[in-house]
Enzyme design. Structure first.
Site, PDB file in Angstrom:
ATOM      1  N   HIS A 192       8.301 -11.583   9.484  1.00  0.00           N
ATOM      2  CA  HIS A 192       8.245 -10.175   9.898  1.00  0.00           C
ATOM      3  C   HIS A 192       9.647  -9.594  10.058  1.00  0.00           C
ATOM      4  O   HIS A 192       9.909  -8.447   9.725  1.00  0.00           O
ATOM      5  CB  HIS A 192       7.495 -10.058  11.226  1.00  0.00           C
ATOM      6  N   ARG A 335      -3.480  -6.783  -6.350  1.00  0.00           N
ATOM      7  CA  ARG A 335      -4.008  -8.136  -6.513  1.00  0.00           C
ATOM      8  C   ARG A 335      -4.915  -8.441  -5.327  1.00  0.00           C
ATOM      9  O   ARG A 335      -4.527  -8.220  -4.173  1.00  0.00           O
ATOM     10  CB  ARG A 335      -2.867  -9.154  -6.575  1.00  0.00           C
ATOM     11  N   GLU A 429      -2.490 -18.418 -14.170  1.00  0.00           N
ATOM     12  CA  GLU A 429      -1.545 -19.250 -13.410  1.00  0.00           C
ATOM     13  C   GLU A 429      -2.058 -20.670 -13.216  1.00  0.00           C
ATOM     14  O   GLU A 429      -1.449 -21.458 -12.497  1.00  0.00           O
ATOM     15  CB  GLU A 429      -1.208 -18.597 -12.063  1.00  0.00           C
ATOM     16  N   ASN A 452       4.987 -18.451 -11.353  1.00  0.00           N
ATOM     17  CA  ASN A 452       5.336 -19.290 -10.192  1.00  0.00           C
ATOM     18  C   ASN A 452       4.352 -20.447 -10.052  1.00  0.00           C
ATOM     19  O   ASN A 452       4.736 -21.608  -9.934  1.00  0.00           O
ATOM     20  CB  ASN A 452       5.332 -18.473  -8.891  1.00  0.00           C
ATOM     21  N   ARG A 463       6.057 -25.959  -5.929  1.00  0.00           N
ATOM     22  CA  ARG A 463       7.047 -24.887  -6.091  1.00  0.00           C
ATOM     23  C   ARG A 463       7.935 -24.705  -4.874  1.00  0.00           C
ATOM     24  O   ARG A 463       8.984 -24.082  -4.943  1.00  0.00           O
ATOM     25  CB  ARG A 463       6.347 -23.561  -6.446  1.00  0.00           C
ATOM     26  N   CYS A 499       4.053 -11.582 -14.172  1.00  0.00           N
ATOM     27  CA  CYS A 499       4.297 -11.118 -12.797  1.00  0.00           C
ATOM     28  C   CYS A 499       4.973 -12.162 -11.919  1.00  0.00           C
ATOM     29  O   CYS A 499       5.256 -11.913 -10.763  1.00  0.00           O
ATOM     30  CB  CYS A 499       2.996 -10.656 -12.151  1.00  0.00           C
TER      31      CYS A 499
HETATM   32  C1  PEP Z   1       2.635 -16.449  -9.478  1.00  0.00           C
HETATM   33  O1  PEP Z   1       2.052 -17.472  -9.126  1.00  0.00           O
HETATM   34  O2  PEP Z   1       3.436 -16.390 -10.416  1.00  0.00           O
HETATM   35  C2  PEP Z   1       2.407 -15.183  -8.758  1.00  0.00           C
HETATM   36  C3  PEP Z   1       2.838 -14.041  -9.218  1.00  0.00           C
HETATM   37  O3  PEP Z   1       1.775 -15.256  -7.575  1.00  0.00           O
HETATM   38  P1  PEP Z   1       2.370 -15.801  -6.188  1.00  0.00           P
HETATM   39  O4  PEP Z   1       3.814 -16.060  -6.359  1.00  0.00           O
HETATM   40  O5  PEP Z   1       2.052 -14.745  -5.198  1.00  0.00           O
HETATM   41  O6  PEP Z   1       1.554 -17.052  -5.994  1.00  0.00           O
HETATM   42 MG    MG Z   2       0.318 -17.340  -7.791  1.00  0.00          MG
END
Ligand code: PEP
Ligand code: MG
Length: 581
Positions: A192, A335, A429, A452, A463, A499
C-alpha cells in the site's frame, strides 16, 4: 569512500537530498503481569487506544490539506476496518484475561501468532496485507503508551528513511511539500505504501534491507529511483558525476514525455498499439501522461486484496467507471480476478503448490457468485458509458473453462442488453493454453500473451525466485519458440497482444514486430521508450532478426543478436536504454 545500496525501485525519479530518519525498528514491547483486579482496567485501556487509533485515521481522512484520492481513502478505510474488527480485539482481550498480562504484550503476541500462520506463504500480496496488521498494531501500542502522533517539521529536500512506513503515515508525511523521497528497509512494489508513493509521484525505493540502520540523520543521499540505488558519502568527483546524471535523467524524463506523443508506427508504417497495464483505476492518468493508447490490462486483484473482504458489485462498479473518467480511451481491458492459489488472501491458503492451484479463471468458476458480481459490475459500466470493454480471463488451461465462462458472460450480457459492448479474450500463460491456441482462438475475440507466468511454467521456474534469474530470461529459445507458435497457430486474423513484462523489454521488441503482434501492454513508464524504438525499426528487418533468433539453441546467443541489433538501430532512445540494461 562512497557507499551504496540496491533495493526495489517502486516509484521512479532521481533526487538528491538529506535523510530524515523516522523509525529504526518496530516498537519494542515489554511483558508485564497484571493483577486480577486490573484486568478490566487493562481491557478498557486497550479499547480506548483502539478508538483513538480509529479517530486518528478518520481525522486524517477528513483533514487532509491536499484532498485524498479514492484509493487513499480505500486504504485508510481498510485500516479502520481492521481496527473495528472484533475478532482481533476479542483475541487480545482473551489473552489479557487468561494470561493476566498487559495489553501491549497481548496485542503483540496475537500479531506474532498471526504472522506464524502466514510464515509459509510466499506470496507478496499476503505478506503485505500482514504488514498492514503490524502497522495498526504499532499504532495501537503507541496510543496505549500515550505516545501521540507527532507532527514533523521537514526541512527542504527531506528524504524519509524508515524501517517500514505504514500507508497511514505515508499519507500523513509524504504529502508535505518538503518531502521529496522515501526509502524503506522492507516492502515491495504492491505494498500500500508503494502505491501511495507512486500516486504522489514521489521517488521511492523499498527492500533496502537495513538502510534505516546504516544511514545517519542528515546524511546527504542520492536516490536513483530508476535503478533502485541509494548512494551516500560521495567524494567530490562523484558528486560531479551525480550532477551530470541528474541532468541526464531530467533530459530522460523530458525525452520520455516527448516520445510519449509519438505515433506507434514502425519506420515502414506498420501500426502497433501500445497500452498500459494498471493496478489501480487512477493510474489511467499516468497512462495518458506516458502516451498509452488504451488500458491493455487492468489487474483487478488490488481492488480485491486491499480490503479484508471481497468488494461488492457496487464497489466494483464505482471503481471500473473511474477507468473512463478524464480520458477518451476507447479501449479498456479489464482482467477478471486473478487471485486464488498464491495470490489468495481469503482462506484456502493450505494448497501445497499454489502456483498450480485454484487460481485465475479456475477460482472464478469455482466461486461463481464472485465471478458474476465482477461481470455485472463491468456490464453496468458498459451499459452506462456505452463504451466497449474487453474482458480478459486469466490462467486459462482448458477449452472447457473458456466455454463455461463464455456461456455465463453471454447470458449476463443479454440481461444487461450489452451484446455489442464487450469482447472476450484470454491470457495465454499456461503451456496447455499455448498448445491449444488454435482451438482457443476460435472461441474468443482476442488473445493476450502473459509472459510472466508463461515463462515460469515453460521453464518450471518460480518467477519470484531470485536464484533462478539466470534461467528465467526472455531469450530462452523455448520461450521465443512458444510465443512464435502461439502466433503461427492461432486462427488467421486473431488479435494478439502481449501483456507480460516482456512487452516492455526493448530487446524483445524486434521479435514482437517480426511476429506481427498487434498490441503491447506494459507499465506506464516504459511506454515512451518502446514507442520511440518502434519508430526506428522496420518490419522487414525485424522479421529477419526473428528468423535468426528462432534458429538459435541458447539464450545467450539470442541475447547477443538482439543487443547488437537494437544498439545499431535504435538511435533516439540509445541514451535512455543505457539505464535499462
Ligand atoms: C502474466 O502472467 O504475464 C501476466 C500478465 O499476469 P500477472 O503478472 O498478473 O500474473
Ligand atoms: Mg499471469
Amino acid at each position: 569512500m562512497s557507499l551504496e545500496k540496491k533495493g526495489i525501485a517502486v516509484s521512479h525519479g532521481f533526487i538528491t537530498g538529506h535523510i530524515l530518519l523516522l523509525n529504526q525498528a518496530r516498537t519494542i514491547v515489554d511483558k508485564k503481569k497484571i493483577k486480577k483486579t486490573e484486568i478490566y482496567e487493562e481491557i478498557n485501556r486497550l479499547q480506548l487506544a483502539v478508538e483513538k487509533s480509529i479517530d486518528e485515521i478518520s481525522e486524517l481522512k477528513i483533514n487532509s490539506d491536499y484532498g485524498l484520492k479514492s484509493e487513499h481513502i480505500d486504504i485508510l478505510d481498510f485500516n479502520i476496518l481492521i481496527l473495528e474488527d472484533e475478532i482481533l480485539a476479542s483475541e487480545v482481550i482473551q489473552k489479557i484475561k487468561k494470561e493476566q498480562i498487559n495489553a501491549e504484550w497481548a496485542l503483540n503476541s496475537v500479531l506474532t501468532d498471526k504472522s506464524k500462520n502466514f510464515s509459509n506463504v510466499k506470496d507478496i500480496y499476503m505478506q503485505e496485507r500482514l504488514a498492514d496488521f503490524y502497522y495498526i498494531g504499532e499504532r495501537i501500542i503507541k496510543n496505549l503508551r500515550g505516545n501521540l502522533d507527532f507532527s514533523l517539521d521537514f526541512e527542504k529536500d527531506s528524504i524519509i528513511v524508515a524501517h517500514d512506513l505504514s500507508p497511514v503515515d505515508a499519507l500523513k508525511y509524504c504529502q508535505d511539500k518538503n518531502v521529496i523521497g522515501l526509502l524503506t528497509d522492507v516492502g515491495g512494489i504492491t505494498s500500500h505504501t508503494a502505491i501511495i508513493a507512486r500516486s504522489l509521484s514521489l521517488p521511492a525505493i523499498m527492500s533496502l534491507v537495513d538502510i534505516s540502520q546504516v544511514l545517519e540523520p542528515g546524511n546527504e543521499v542520492v536516490v536513483d529511483g530508476y535503478k533502485g540505488l541509494v548512494s551516500w558519502n560521495l567524494k567530490d568527483d562523484e558528486k560531479k558525476e551525480i550532477l551530470k546524471l541528474k541532468k541526464e535523467y531530467s533530459v530522460l524524463e523530458e525525452n520520455l514525455l516527448e516520445f510519449s506523443k509519438l505515433p506507434s508506427l514502425t519506420k515502414d508504417g506498420v501500426e502497433f498499439l501500445i497500452k498500459a497495464n494498471i493496478e489501480i483505476a487512477s493510474e489511467t492518468s499516468s497512462a495518458i501522461r506516458y502516451g498509452a493508447q488504451g488500458i491493455g490490462m487492468y489487474r483487478t486483484e488490488f481492488l480485491f486484496t486491499s480490503k479484508d473482504r471481497f468488494p461488492s458489485e457496487n464497489e466494483q462498479y464505482e471503481d471500473y467507471i473511474k477507468l473512463f473518467s478524464n480520458n477518451d480511451f476507447n479501449d479498456i481491458t479489464i482482467r477478471t480476478l486473478d487471485i486464488g492459489g498464491d495470490k489468495l488472501i481469503h482462506k484456502n491458503d493450505d494448497e501445497a503448490n499454489p502456483a498450480m492451484g485454484l487460481r485465475g479463471i479456475r477460482y472464478s468458476l469455482s466461486n461463481i457468485e464472485i465471478f458474476k458480481n465482477q461481470i455485472k459490475a463491468i456490464f453496468r459500466v458498459c451499459s452506462e458509458k456505452k463504451k466497449k470493454i474487453r474482458i480478459l480471463l486469466p490462467m486459462v488451461s482448458t477449452l472447457e473453462e473458456i466455454i463455461e465462462a463464455k456461456k455465463l458472460i453471454e447470458s449476463m450480457a443479454k440481461e444487461f442488453d450489452v451484446d455489442d459492448l464487450y469482447n472476450i479474450g484470454v491470457v495465454i500463460e499456461t503451456p496447455s493454453a499455448a498448445i491449444m491456441v488454435n482451438e482457443i482462438s476460435h472461441y474468443v475475440n482476442f488473445l493476450s500473451i502473459g509472459t510472466n507466468d508463461l515463462i515460469q511454467y515453460i521453464l518450471a521456474a518460480d518467477r519470484n525466485n531470485k536464484e533462478l534469474r539466470p534461467i528465467l530470461n526472455y531469450y530462452q529459445p523455448a520461450v521465443i519458440r512458444t510465443i512464435s507458435d502461439i502466433v503461427t497457430n492461432s486462427k488467421e486474423g486473431t488479435y494478439i497482444s502481449v501483456c507480460g513484462e516482456m512487452a516492455s523489454d526493448i530487446l524483445s521488441l524486434p521479435l514482437f514486430i517480426g511476429l506481427g503482434i498487434n498490441e503491447l501492454s506494459m507499465n506506464c513508464h516504459s511506454i515512451p521508450i518502446i514507442k520511440s524504438a518502434i519508430n526506428e525499426l522496420e518490419k522487414k528487418d525485424c522479421e529477419n532478426i526473428l528468423y535468426k533468433c528462432i534458429k538459435k539453441k541458447k539464450s545467450s546467443e539470442i541475447n547477443t543478436i538482439l543487443k547488437k541489433e537494437i544498439l545499431k538501430k535504435v538511435k533516439k532512445a540509445k541514451k535512455i536504454i543505457k539505464y535499462e540494461f
